[in-house]
Structure formats: structure tokens, C-alpha cells
Design an enzyme around this catalytic site. Structure first.
Site, PDB file in Angstrom:
ATOM      1  N   ASP A 142       0.788  -1.230   0.000  1.00  0.00           N
ATOM      2  CA  ASP A 142       0.000   0.000   0.000  1.00  0.00           C
ATOM      3  C   ASP A 142       0.821   1.282   0.000  1.00  0.00           C
ATOM      4  O   ASP A 142       0.318   2.350   0.343  1.00  0.00           O
ATOM      5  CB  ASP A 142      -0.909  -0.001   1.229  1.00  0.00           C
ATOM      6  CG  ASP A 142      -0.111  -0.164   2.526  1.00  0.00           C
ATOM      7  OD1 ASP A 142       1.109   0.089   2.517  1.00  0.00           O
ATOM      8  OD2 ASP A 142      -0.715  -0.542   3.545  1.00  0.00           O
ATOM      9  N   GLU A 179       0.236  -9.065  -1.175  1.00  0.00           N
ATOM     10  CA  GLU A 179      -0.426  -8.518   0.025  1.00  0.00           C
ATOM     11  C   GLU A 179      -1.638  -7.682  -0.385  1.00  0.00           C
ATOM     12  O   GLU A 179      -1.792  -6.513  -0.020  1.00  0.00           O
ATOM     13  CB  GLU A 179       0.534  -7.709   0.908  1.00  0.00           C
ATOM     14  CG  GLU A 179       0.007  -7.511   2.322  1.00  0.00           C
ATOM     15  CD  GLU A 179       0.936  -6.682   3.193  1.00  0.00           C
ATOM     16  OE1 GLU A 179       1.934  -7.232   3.692  1.00  0.00           O
ATOM     17  OE2 GLU A 179       0.650  -5.476   3.395  1.00  0.00           O
ATOM     18  N   GLU A 231      -2.334   5.177   2.659  1.00  0.00           N
ATOM     19  CA  GLU A 231      -2.218   3.764   2.291  1.00  0.00           C
ATOM     20  C   GLU A 231      -3.544   3.122   1.906  1.00  0.00           C
ATOM     21  O   GLU A 231      -3.591   2.268   1.021  1.00  0.00           O
ATOM     22  CB  GLU A 231      -1.564   2.979   3.439  1.00  0.00           C
ATOM     23  CG  GLU A 231      -0.080   3.279   3.651  1.00  0.00           C
ATOM     24  CD  GLU A 231       0.189   4.535   4.465  1.00  0.00           C
ATOM     25  OE1 GLU A 231      -0.783   5.174   4.942  1.00  0.00           O
ATOM     26  OE2 GLU A 231       1.375   4.890   4.641  1.00  0.00           O
ATOM     27  N   HIS A 250       5.512   5.924  13.085  1.00  0.00           N
ATOM     28  CA  HIS A 250       5.909   6.721  11.919  1.00  0.00           C
ATOM     29  C   HIS A 250       4.771   7.189  11.023  1.00  0.00           C
ATOM     30  O   HIS A 250       4.992   7.990  10.118  1.00  0.00           O
ATOM     31  CB  HIS A 250       6.877   5.915  11.049  1.00  0.00           C
ATOM     32  CG  HIS A 250       6.214   4.785  10.309  1.00  0.00           C
ATOM     33  ND1 HIS A 250       5.577   4.961   9.113  1.00  0.00           N
ATOM     34  CD2 HIS A 250       6.068   3.483  10.615  1.00  0.00           C
ATOM     35  CE1 HIS A 250       5.079   3.803   8.710  1.00  0.00           C
ATOM     36  NE2 HIS A 250       5.359   2.894   9.602  1.00  0.00           N
ATOM     37  N   ARG A 280       1.970   8.783   8.742  1.00  0.00           N
ATOM     38  CA  ARG A 280       1.698  10.189   8.393  1.00  0.00           C
ATOM     39  C   ARG A 280       0.548  10.779   9.201  1.00  0.00           C
ATOM     40  O   ARG A 280       0.608  11.917   9.651  1.00  0.00           O
ATOM     41  CB  ARG A 280       1.375  10.295   6.900  1.00  0.00           C
ATOM     42  CG  ARG A 280       2.548  10.679   6.039  1.00  0.00           C
ATOM     43  CD  ARG A 280       2.108  10.864   4.589  1.00  0.00           C
ATOM     44  NE  ARG A 280       3.083  11.613   3.822  1.00  0.00           N
ATOM     45  CZ  ARG A 280       4.264  11.161   3.418  1.00  0.00           C
ATOM     46  NH1 ARG A 280       4.633   9.946   3.721  1.00  0.00           N
ATOM     47  NH2 ARG A 280       5.089  11.925   2.734  1.00  0.00           N
ATOM     48  N   HIS A 320      12.471   5.918  13.236  1.00  0.00           N
ATOM     49  CA  HIS A 320      12.352   6.089  11.778  1.00  0.00           C
ATOM     50  C   HIS A 320      13.144   7.334  11.372  1.00  0.00           C
ATOM     51  O   HIS A 320      13.228   8.297  12.141  1.00  0.00           O
ATOM     52  CB  HIS A 320      10.859   6.254  11.469  1.00  0.00           C
ATOM     53  CG  HIS A 320      10.500   6.195  10.018  1.00  0.00           C
ATOM     54  ND1 HIS A 320      10.857   7.175   9.137  1.00  0.00           N
ATOM     55  CD2 HIS A 320       9.805   5.282   9.304  1.00  0.00           C
ATOM     56  CE1 HIS A 320      10.386   6.864   7.923  1.00  0.00           C
ATOM     57  NE2 HIS A 320       9.744   5.714   8.007  1.00  0.00           N
TER      58      HIS A 320
HETATM   59  C1  UD1 Z   1       6.501   5.174   3.835  1.00  0.00           C
HETATM   60  C2  UD1 Z   1       5.150   4.691   3.293  1.00  0.00           C
HETATM   61  C3  UD1 Z   1       4.376   4.003   4.411  1.00  0.00           C
HETATM   62  C4  UD1 Z   1       5.215   2.911   5.071  1.00  0.00           C
HETATM   63  C5  UD1 Z   1       6.557   3.498   5.505  1.00  0.00           C
HETATM   64  C6  UD1 Z   1       7.419   2.409   6.055  1.00  0.00           C
HETATM   65  C7  UD1 Z   1       3.987   6.067   1.616  1.00  0.00           C
HETATM   66  C8  UD1 Z   1       3.163   7.264   1.357  1.00  0.00           C
HETATM   67  N1  UD1 Z   1       4.359   5.861   2.887  1.00  0.00           N
HETATM   68  O1  UD1 Z   1       6.221   6.157   4.808  1.00  0.00           O
HETATM   69  O2  UD1 Z   1       3.210   3.422   3.860  1.00  0.00           O
HETATM   70  O3  UD1 Z   1       4.524   2.460   6.189  1.00  0.00           O
HETATM   71  O4  UD1 Z   1       7.204   4.082   4.374  1.00  0.00           O
HETATM   72  O5  UD1 Z   1       8.486   2.909   6.792  1.00  0.00           O
HETATM   73  O6  UD1 Z   1       4.324   5.344   0.702  1.00  0.00           O
HETATM   74  N2  UD1 Z   1      13.847   8.947   5.331  1.00  0.00           N
HETATM   75  C9  UD1 Z   1      15.221   8.921   5.257  1.00  0.00           C
HETATM   76  N3  UD1 Z   1      15.846   7.746   4.927  1.00  0.00           N
HETATM   77  C10 UD1 Z   1      15.165   6.599   4.667  1.00  0.00           C
HETATM   78  C11 UD1 Z   1      13.763   6.644   4.751  1.00  0.00           C
HETATM   79  C12 UD1 Z   1      13.123   7.816   5.064  1.00  0.00           C
HETATM   80  O7  UD1 Z   1      15.877   9.915   5.500  1.00  0.00           O
HETATM   81  O8  UD1 Z   1      15.791   5.578   4.370  1.00  0.00           O
HETATM   82  C13 UD1 Z   1      13.160  10.227   5.669  1.00  0.00           C
HETATM   83  C14 UD1 Z   1      13.175  11.245   4.518  1.00  0.00           C
HETATM   84  O9  UD1 Z   1      13.331  12.548   5.051  1.00  0.00           O
HETATM   85  C15 UD1 Z   1      11.777  11.079   3.936  1.00  0.00           C
HETATM   86  C16 UD1 Z   1      10.971  10.795   5.188  1.00  0.00           C
HETATM   87  O10 UD1 Z   1      11.800   9.957   5.977  1.00  0.00           O
HETATM   88  O11 UD1 Z   1      11.353  12.237   3.237  1.00  0.00           O
HETATM   89  C17 UD1 Z   1       9.633  10.134   4.971  1.00  0.00           C
HETATM   90  O12 UD1 Z   1       9.717   9.031   4.078  1.00  0.00           O
HETATM   91  P1  UD1 Z   1       8.406   8.602   3.221  1.00  0.00           P
HETATM   92  O13 UD1 Z   1       8.731   7.392   2.419  1.00  0.00           O
HETATM   93  O14 UD1 Z   1       7.863   9.786   2.509  1.00  0.00           O
HETATM   94  O15 UD1 Z   1       7.334   8.272   4.335  1.00  0.00           O
HETATM   95  P2  UD1 Z   1       7.294   7.127   5.418  1.00  0.00           P
HETATM   96  O16 UD1 Z   1       6.644   7.668   6.632  1.00  0.00           O
HETATM   97  O17 UD1 Z   1       8.620   6.488   5.518  1.00  0.00           O
HETATM   98  N1  UDP Z   2      11.786  -2.930  11.098  1.00  0.00           N
HETATM   99  C1  UDP Z   2      13.184  -2.960  10.935  1.00  0.00           C
HETATM  100  N2  UDP Z   2      13.949  -2.075  11.662  1.00  0.00           N
HETATM  101  C2  UDP Z   2      13.424  -1.142  12.489  1.00  0.00           C
HETATM  102  C3  UDP Z   2      12.002  -1.088  12.614  1.00  0.00           C
HETATM  103  C4  UDP Z   2      11.226  -1.983  11.905  1.00  0.00           C
HETATM  104  O1  UDP Z   2      13.705  -3.798  10.201  1.00  0.00           O
HETATM  105  O2  UDP Z   2      14.187  -0.391  13.099  1.00  0.00           O
HETATM  106  C5  UDP Z   2      10.961  -3.863  10.305  1.00  0.00           C
HETATM  107  C6  UDP Z   2       9.868  -4.624  11.013  1.00  0.00           C
HETATM  108  O3  UDP Z   2      10.325  -5.881  11.457  1.00  0.00           O
HETATM  109  C7  UDP Z   2       8.802  -4.776   9.933  1.00  0.00           C
HETATM  110  C8  UDP Z   2       8.998  -3.575   9.057  1.00  0.00           C
HETATM  111  O4  UDP Z   2      10.293  -3.057   9.354  1.00  0.00           O
HETATM  112  O5  UDP Z   2       9.051  -5.917   9.129  1.00  0.00           O
HETATM  113  C9  UDP Z   2       7.937  -2.540   9.311  1.00  0.00           C
HETATM  114  O6  UDP Z   2       8.287  -1.382   8.662  1.00  0.00           O
HETATM  115  P1  UDP Z   2       7.597   0.006   8.984  1.00  0.00           P
HETATM  116  O7  UDP Z   2       7.073   0.002  10.361  1.00  0.00           O
HETATM  117  O8  UDP Z   2       8.590   1.046   8.595  1.00  0.00           O
HETATM  118  O9  UDP Z   2       6.433   0.063   7.896  1.00  0.00           O
HETATM  119  P2  UDP Z   2       4.929  -0.495   7.861  1.00  0.00           P
HETATM  120  O10 UDP Z   2       4.969  -1.958   8.109  1.00  0.00           O
HETATM  121  O11 UDP Z   2       4.164   0.278   8.872  1.00  0.00           O
HETATM  122  O12 UDP Z   2       4.477  -0.170   6.480  1.00  0.00           O
END
Ligand code: UD1
Ligand code: UDP
Length: 366
Positions: free
Chosen positions: A96, A118, A132, A205, A207, A238
Site C-alpha cells: 500500500d 499482500e 495507504e 511513523h 503520516r 524512523h
Molecule cells: C513510507 C510509506 C508508508 C510505510 C513506511 C514504512 C507512503 C506514502 N508511505 O512512509 O506506507 O509504512 O514508508 O516505513 O508510501 N527517510 C530517510 N531515509 C530513509 C527513509 C526515510 O531519510 O531511508 C526520511 C526522509 O526525510 C523522507 C521521510 O523519511 O522524506 C519520509 O519518508 P516517506 O517514504 O515519505 O514516508 P514514510 O513515513 O517512511
Molecule cells: N523494522 C526494521 N527495523 C526497524 C524497525 C522496523 O527492520 O528499526 C521492520 C519490522 O520488522 C517490519 C517492518 O520493518 O518488518 C515494518 O516497517 P515500517 O514500520 O517502517 O512500515 P509499515 O509496516 O508500517 O508499512
């Protein structure tokens, strides 16, 4: 020979798609191409390293504090070039995220078939989780093959008039991943601060929780840690700067709350196993916890994972400060309730979902 392109871009997609990539690569009927959008950067590389998979493409779209529009526009432009060059017979996307939605849409625009791993999770509230719920409903309208993790997810798709012949219940590939990571003799010095205490693992984490909801949740957790001397909270934060700012504001200077960088999936799964209780708004963790038998207080108002609630492992508690405080105090003091929630019951299949999905794709192209 059919060309299968697997596309993902965030940590959770990678954790659940890497086992499938490894299985696809074993089959001689397929050429498997791995394309990353790079919606995540460091958190994505961590997973690729654990599974030892090297991608063929990486769009590297991530920007600090990216908006949904940034993600959408940049992935769409970059993906179209890759799809035109590679001309895959099938594109596989996961779950998603915006990566998955945009890649499915771009594939559709280019007349390329889409398989959705999924598929069928629903809250039917487009703002929770946001965006999502919109993403996964939209992917379902574009997909040609729907790989549903559970019977319930399949029923959701049937109720939306999707062709039953295109829906397959496979289990969730997260269980495939878990089977490779959990080790009985795991040890990590990051856990030393919690020796002789109950370890509470925290992640947050989403949004829709950024801002006041996150702040009030953290305040409640801090109140409980200040009162209960036998607990310790480990929080791998995160990398989202908005999350980190709130965490640093509320949790500063406390020897029983340890903020660390995100850990790789091998460590995370084993830390889950070592913990007493989990607090999270994550989707994937709600699927892993029932299999490991760790109670989760879910920091959200809705869940698309009713299976974990039914298994008794998850309790939805929302983000209101008083409610989070009361629920946390309650589970820490009520041993019977804790024991009930700690029973390992895995609703997400036998850890062979990747094999089933690959078999179905082979049949589909026969
Ligand atoms: C995204 C997904 C969410 C998922 C989550 C898992 C969307 C809209 N959201 O949300 O569904 O649950 O990933 O974690 O697709 N950042 C870094 N390094 C990284 C990753 C993130 O610096 O490796 C920072 C950046 O500033 C980035 C911000 O985190 O802009 C947010 O990342 P983003 O992918 O937009 O949203 P998530 O909350 O991670
Ligand atoms: N996870 C990880 N390291 C962390 C936190 C979470 O590897 O520091 C793993 C966790 O086991 C799960 C996945 O990341 O498999 C969940 O990711 P996240 O919570 O970022 O996204 P969501 O599942 O909410 O989309």
C-alpha cells in the site's frame, strides 16, 4: 522465458518482497529484474544487505521531508523509462505504499500486467491509514493478479467484485522472512540497558500520527516510564525528521528510554523476540508479532489487520494521552491479560508464500 519485474521502494516492501525475489530467481522459466524506486534510502539498503540482493535499477527519488506529490511525480517519470526499456511481462508490487500505487499506475498506462502481493487489506477509511488505504484500493482496481495473505483479504476483494479466478490466498511473505531471521542464541549489546527490566519496543511513523497524536502518545509513554521502575523502552527511530523531532522533544534525558537508529531486519526481528511488549503504529509489526507471540498495543484508531486482533495479540489503543497511559499501565499490571495476549498464533501462512506466489505466476503464463 517470461520477464518478471519486481519493484519496491520502502523498508517494509523490501522485507516482504526479497523472499519472493530469491524464489523467482531460482526458477529457470523466469528472468527476474529488480527495480527500486528509492522512496527510502538507508532503510531500504539495510534490507537489501540482509537478503544479499543487488538491484538492477534504483531511481533514488528520496528527498528529505518529501511530500506525496514529490514521490508520485518522480517515480512516475523514472519508472516509465525503465518499463519501456525492459518491457516486462508482469510487474509485481507490494501492499500500500506510494511506490506501489504509482508503479502499478505507470504499468497500467504502459499496458503491462500487474501482480499485487499482500492484496485485499482494508479499513475502508481513506484517511486511516493515509494515504495507504487509498493506495491499496487503487492498486486492486489496476491489478491482474491479487495475492491475498488471508481468506479475509480475499473476501474483501470478492466483495469489491474482483474476479475470483484472479485472487489467490498465499499467506504473507513476511512469515517467509521471519523464518530466516529469528535465532535462538541472539544477543545484542543495545539491549544491555534493559537487563533485569521488561523491555518495551517502540516504533511510530504513520503520516496521520505526525504532530499532536505522536506527541501525546510519547508523553503517555514517558509518564509510565517515570512511574514504573522495572521497564525500559527501546525506540529505533524512523529516519523521518518530523518523527525524530517529536521523539527528541519528549524523550530527552532518560536512562530507561533508549533512542537508537533504525536497526536492520535481522536485528529487529530478534529484538522483537527479546522484548516483553511492543508499542507501534506499524503495519508489518502487527503481522510479525502474532507469529512471535508478543503482545502489541497498536497506536492507531483503525487496523487493516483484524487477524492479529482475533488471534488476541493486538489491541487497538489509539493515540490519546490518557488512553495510552491507562492501557500501558493496565497490561503491565494484569498478568492474565498479558499471558492471553502472548500466545503465539500465526494467521499469515506457513512461511512458503513466496513459493506459492511463484508457482501461481508460472501457471498463469503456461
Ligand atoms: C513510507 C510509506 C508508508 C510505510 C513506511 C514504512 C507512503 C506514502 N508511505 O512512509 O506506507 O509504512 O514508508 O516505513 O508510501 N527517510 C530517510 N531515509 C530513509 C527513509 C526515510 O531519510 O531511508 C526520511 C526522509 O526525510 C523522507 C521521510 O523519511 O522524506 C519520509 O519518508 P516517506 O517514504 O515519505 O514516508 P514514510 O513515513 O517512511
Ligand atoms: N523494522 C526494521 N527495523 C526497524 C524497525 C522496523 O527492520 O528499526 C521492520 C519490522 O520488522 C517490519 C517492518 O520493518 O518488518 C515494518 O516497517 P515500517 O514500520 O517502517 O512500515 P509499515 O509496516 O508500517 O508499512
Amino acid at each position: 522465458m517470461k520477464k518478471i519485474m519486481v519493484v519496491f521502494g520502502t523498508r517494509p516492501e523490501a522485507i516482504k518482497m526479497c523472499p519472493l525475489v530469491l524464489e523467482l530467481k531460482k526458477r529457470k522459466n523466469f528472468e527476474t529484474v529488480v527495480a527500486l524506486t528509492g522512496q527510502h534510502n538507508e532503510m531500504l539498503s539495510q534490507v537489501m544487505e540482509v537478503f544479499n540482493i543487488k538491484e538492477d535499477y534504483n531511481l533514488k527519488v528520496m528527498k528529505k521531508n518529501q511530500s506525496l506529490t514529490d514521490i508520485t511525480v518522480n517515480i512516475m517519470k523514472g519508472m516509465e523509462d525503465i518499463l519501456k526499456k525492459e518491457k516486462p511481462d508482469l510487474v509485481l508490487v507490494h501492499g500500500d505504499t506510494s511506490t506501489s500505487f504509482v508503479v502499478a499506475l505507470t504499468s497500467f498506462y504502459n499496458h503491462i500486467q500487474v501482480g499485487h502481493v499482500e492484496a485485499g487489506l482494508r479499513t475502508y477509511n481513506k484517511y486511516s491509514p493515509y494515504p495507504e488505504e487509498f493506495n491499496r484500493q487503487s492498486i486492486s482496481s489496476l491489478a491482474d493478479l491479487h495475492f491475498a495473505p488471508t481468506q479475509k483479504a480475499k473476501e474483501n476483494l470478492i466483495n469489491e467484485q474482483k474476479d475470483p479466478k484472479s485472487i489467490f490466498v498465499t499467506g504473507n511473505t513476511v512469515i517467509d522472512a521471519l523464518k530466516t531471521t529469528i535465532k535462538d542464541d541472539y544477543d545484542n549489546s543495545e539491549l544491555d540497558f534493559a537487563k533485569n527490566k521488561k523491555l518495551i519496543l517502540l516504533t511510530m511513523h504513520r503520516r496521520e500520527n505526525l504532530g499532536e497524536k505522536m506527541r501525546s502518545t510519547f508523553k503517555a509513554i514517558k509518564r509510565v516510564v517515570d512511574e514504573e521502575k522495572d521497564i525500559a523502552v527501546l525506540y529505533p527511530i524512523h529516519l523521518n525528521p518530523k518523527v525524530r523531532q517529536i521523539a527528541r522533544e519528549v524523550f530527552s534525558d532518560n536512562e530507561n528510554i533508549k533512542l537508537i537508529e533504525p536497526v536492520d531486519v535481522f536485528d529487529f526481528h530478534n529484538i522483537m523476540k527479546s522484548s516483553y511488549l511492543i508499542l507501534t503504529d506499524s503495519g508489518g509489526i502487527q503481522e510479525e508479532a502474532p507469529a512471535i507471540g508478543k503482545p502489541v498495543l497498536v497506536l492507531r484508531d483503525t487496523t487493516e489487520r483484524p487477524e492479529g486482533i482475533k488471534a488476541g495479540t493486538l489491541k487497538l489503543i489509539g493515540t490519546d494521552e490518557d488512553r495510552v497511559y491507562k492501557e500501558l499501565k493496565h497490561i503491565l499490571s494484569d498478568k492474565d491479560e498479558y499471558e492471553k495476549m502472548s500466545k503465539a498464533q500465526n494467521p499469515y501462512g506457513d512461511g512458503r508464500a513466496s513459493i506459492y506466489i511463484t508457482d501461481i505466476i508460472e501457471d498463469y503464463f503456461k
